[in-house]
Design an enzyme around this catalytic site. Sequence first.
Site, PDB file in Angstrom:
ATOM      1  N   HIS A   1      39.634  40.554  46.417  1.00  0.00           N
ATOM      2  CA  HIS A   1      40.920  40.041  46.903  1.00  0.00           C
ATOM      3  C   HIS A   1      40.789  39.497  48.328  1.00  0.00           C
ATOM      4  O   HIS A   1      41.359  38.451  48.666  1.00  0.00           O
ATOM      5  CB  HIS A   1      41.974  41.153  46.902  1.00  0.00           C
ATOM      6  CG  HIS A   1      42.271  41.734  45.561  1.00  0.00           C
ATOM      7  ND1 HIS A   1      41.944  43.026  45.239  1.00  0.00           N
ATOM      8  CD2 HIS A   1      42.866  41.199  44.465  1.00  0.00           C
ATOM      9  CE1 HIS A   1      42.339  43.273  43.997  1.00  0.00           C
ATOM     10  NE2 HIS A   1      42.891  42.180  43.503  1.00  0.00           N
TER      11      HIS A   1
ATOM     12  N   HIS B   1      40.576  45.051  46.968  1.00  0.00           N
ATOM     13  CA  HIS B   1      39.152  45.254  47.208  1.00  0.00           C
ATOM     14  C   HIS B   1      38.569  43.965  47.791  1.00  0.00           C
ATOM     15  O   HIS B   1      39.297  42.999  48.072  1.00  0.00           O
ATOM     16  CB  HIS B   1      38.425  45.676  45.930  1.00  0.00           C
ATOM     17  CG  HIS B   1      38.674  44.768  44.759  1.00  0.00           C
ATOM     18  ND1 HIS B   1      38.247  43.459  44.711  1.00  0.00           N
ATOM     19  CD2 HIS B   1      39.323  44.980  43.576  1.00  0.00           C
ATOM     20  CE1 HIS B   1      38.590  42.914  43.568  1.00  0.00           C
ATOM     21  NE2 HIS B   1      39.257  43.802  42.856  1.00  0.00           N
TER      22      HIS B   1
END
Length: 292
Positions: A39, A36
């Site tokens: 990250h 997501h």
Amino acid sequence: MAPAVLKTVADVKDWTAGLRREGHRLALVPTMGFLHEGHLSLIREGRRRADVVAVSIFVNPTQFGPKEDLSRYPRDFEGDVAKCISAGAQAIFAPAGPEVMYPQGYQTYVEVTDVSQGLCGARRPGHFRGVATVVTKLLTLFRPEVALFGEKDYQQLQVIRALNQDLHLGADIVGMPTVREPDGLAMSSRNAYLSPEERQRALALSRGLKAAQALLREGTRESEPLVAAVRRELEAAGLREDYVELVDAERLTPLASVAPGQPARLLVAAFSGTTRLIDNMQLGGEENAGRV
């Protein structure tokens, strides 16, 4: 350009050997996949701090308890590759199976003592041993100059900082601020488990932290009212508390109050439905109550 996809330990050794020959500086972003924006912020920061960024995608079995969600942890490898490309990663380490990291007869584990004992460590026995083991293996295998982790998993970050220092692994461990949805929910791969109603109720974690932050800014420094502010939001939303604790930001030891200039952290874990969620914020220190 598509990133190199590394499947074995030998692949990683060959790839990193080429980097060393060319004098490149390497940043590593360890993940369990289902990436997501949190990250991706790590990958982008890695690009700023190094010449090359590698992302590991491995759902590490040793950090899951027997009744936890290993088998149902969300996975989307093709989507993860596309996101890695968009964020600028040059390599993805995706072990072909758990036996790549834990071959038959594997018997070596890493355990960090003090900072892993309370909070999530007290409620998920063996979890941080699994985290410490896999991160030590990744840092040893890649030998990155920089490794990046999110502050949402704050206790994990402190465990990793400790093992990196104690084992002389030599990486610069960078903790990046929690990335949130527009309504304040901390981004997490496990948010995919939440129904719309459960997701709405999960906003109580960040609301509670903001309420505690407001109290601190008004001059309240004692632990009890700061913790109570979070608990009120959890109770109002019908969430089941796992813990709410005010701790020293480095040692993670409990604090009775936030001393002026002292870095402290307020951490919360709670269940929305059957999904366990965590969140935290800095209180005190240089940032003067942190940001949520």
